[in-house]
Design an enzyme around this catalytic site. Sequence first.
Site, PDB file in Angstrom:
ATOM      1  N   GLU A  29      -3.113   8.134   7.176  1.00 31.57           N
ATOM      2  CA  GLU A  29      -3.774   8.988   6.203  1.00 31.57           C
ATOM      3  C   GLU A  29      -4.843   9.828   6.888  1.00 31.57           C
ATOM      4  O   GLU A  29      -5.347   9.477   7.967  1.00 31.57           O
ATOM      5  CB  GLU A  29      -4.461   8.148   5.119  1.00 31.57           C
ATOM      6  N   LYS A  30      -5.208  10.920   6.247  1.00 34.87           N
ATOM      7  CA  LYS A  30      -6.343  11.718   6.689  1.00 34.87           C
ATOM      8  C   LYS A  30      -7.600  10.858   6.614  1.00 34.87           C
ATOM      9  O   LYS A  30      -7.821  10.147   5.636  1.00 34.87           O
ATOM     10  CB  LYS A  30      -6.497  12.942   5.783  1.00 34.87           C
TER      11      LYS A  30
ATOM     12  N   GLY B 241     -10.230  -4.541   5.746  1.00 33.92           N
ATOM     13  CA  GLY B 241     -10.490  -3.861   7.014  1.00 33.92           C
ATOM     14  C   GLY B 241      -9.593  -4.271   8.158  1.00 33.92           C
ATOM     15  O   GLY B 241      -9.643  -3.680   9.242  1.00 33.92           O
TER      16      GLY B 241
ATOM     17  N   HIS C 261     -15.875  -2.837   5.762  1.00 34.16           N
ATOM     18  CA  HIS C 261     -14.997  -2.610   4.611  1.00 34.16           C
ATOM     19  C   HIS C 261     -15.177  -3.657   3.516  1.00 34.16           C
ATOM     20  O   HIS C 261     -14.368  -3.730   2.590  1.00 34.16           O
ATOM     21  CB  HIS C 261     -13.528  -2.552   5.043  1.00 34.16           C
TER      22      HIS C 261
ATOM     23  N   LYS D 220     -17.536  -4.900   0.401  1.00 27.49           N
ATOM     24  CA  LYS D 220     -18.573  -4.379  -0.492  1.00 27.49           C
ATOM     25  C   LYS D 220     -19.800  -5.294  -0.493  1.00 27.49           C
ATOM     26  O   LYS D 220     -19.673  -6.519  -0.470  1.00 27.49           O
ATOM     27  CB  LYS D 220     -18.010  -4.254  -1.912  1.00 27.49           C
TER      28      LYS D 220
ATOM     29  N   LYS E  68       0.816  -1.215   0.000  1.00 26.22           N
ATOM     30  CA  LYS E  68       0.000   0.000   0.000  1.00 26.22           C
ATOM     31  C   LYS E  68       0.854   1.271   0.000  1.00 26.22           C
ATOM     32  O   LYS E  68       0.478   2.276  -0.595  1.00 26.22           O
ATOM     33  CB  LYS E  68      -0.936  -0.002   1.204  1.00 26.22           C
TER      34      LYS E  68
ATOM     35  N   ARG F 114      -6.362  -7.132 -10.671  1.00 24.51           N
ATOM     36  CA  ARG F 114      -7.104  -8.330 -11.070  1.00 24.51           C
ATOM     37  C   ARG F 114      -8.504  -7.934 -11.509  1.00 24.51           C
ATOM     38  O   ARG F 114      -8.878  -6.769 -11.454  1.00 24.51           O
ATOM     39  CB  ARG F 114      -7.213  -9.295  -9.886  1.00 24.51           C
TER      40      ARG F 114
ATOM     41  N   HIS G 183     -17.046   5.524  -1.972  1.00 25.67           N
ATOM     42  CA  HIS G 183     -15.989   4.643  -2.480  1.00 25.67           C
ATOM     43  C   HIS G 183     -16.215   4.504  -3.983  1.00 25.67           C
ATOM     44  O   HIS G 183     -17.175   3.870  -4.424  1.00 25.67           O
ATOM     45  CB  HIS G 183     -16.066   3.278  -1.796  1.00 25.67           C
TER      46      HIS G 183
END
Length: 447
Positions: A200-201, A165, A235, A237, A116, A291, A208
Amino acid sequence: MFQKILIANRGEIALRVLRACKELGIQTVVVHSTADADAMHVRLADESVCIGPPPSRDSYLNIHQIVAACEITGADAVHPGYGFLSENAKFADILAAHNITFIGPTGDHIRIMGDKIEAKRTAKRLGIPVVPGSDGAVSEEKEAKRIAAEIGYPVIIKASAGGGGRGMKVAHTEADLEVALQTARSEAGAAFGDDAVYIEKYLQKPRHIEVQVFGDGFGRGVHFGERDCSLQRRHQKVWEEANSPALNAEERSRIGGICAKAIADLGYSGAGTIEFLYENGEFYFIEMNTRLQVEHPVTEAITGIDLVHEQIRVASGGGLSVKQEDIKFNGHAIECRINAEDPRTFTPSPGTITHFHTPGGLGIRVDSGVYSGYKIPPYYDSLIGKLIVHGRNRVECMMRLRRALDEFVVDGIKTTLPLFRDLVGNADIANGDYDIHWLEKYLAKEE
């Protein structure tokens, strides 16, 4: 074009790839565990090879057995589907060493985007907007506090090697930060064998949004529009749609163009999805999946382009079949992920499906590998099927979705169908007025 493709996956995605191969006149081989001996994709493939017992580590994640299956059957390419080995750089490298084509990007590109921190650096270099945060891994509390103070609270701490998540914690104040940092590192180490985290903020009410891209590996790239995946639980979907009800045509064109150029500049080959958080008209890169996505059918519905055909074409050296100006967006599509789970507690519900009836009619598609009498095994992901609905606009799409959900019958196990029947009648959903936190708040109120 390939002569024979081995499909290194199971369930609905294995069947989806198998159908594409048959349409292209390509012979198919599927691998399966002993638990999946009666699966639909095993029944329909030209050849099948049992590669081990039910646990994934002994079968679908067993690289040695899959490569052996390729050599035994003479398969000249492997389609990994999604999950399992689809983003495993080592697997791609090993196949290349055996002169077997991996239908996906290079191992190097999988590595870059699988980390990441490196993915964020690469995205920034390619001109993709990123979330404000640390430039690399953060291990010391003092450094974490400095970065958090610079970008402003709340902040989110994420595992560098993470997903789903795990290894993600939010700190709303400096007092929260120490515990959040320690907990995220501990979870990351346990889940991924790598405790590196970054900061991160934390955006308050983002959508999303993800952009479907393709590269030919030779400096050409295109985008196939965006999908809105904001309805999530933990987290994960749950409901996806294309195009996003939150974007206008100018925003869609702008972010799509940025992503297509980035993919071209990267020299990327095959399908990829660049994912963003979107808030107040701004896009912020969060990750890239190297992918095919679970939700790819909604993109196929609005473009009329078979993305698996495109993957196979690109991997075989045939290049992209379309230019950007050839890709048109028609109507609206929504996908509901039907899982073998309790619709309220989301507890897995394995067992035998006593009756299975799918909806039909104009604009209705169901991707599923199950049937009446099929036994859902307890060893794998709970997804049993995807309902994809297309209409000329979002209003028509929602009308068809409501009707299709009423027709869908799965008896013998619990499924998430009742949840979707509730959602399709909700005013916020009807208006497209939701963010990534909406579903969890909705479920909390229902308890």
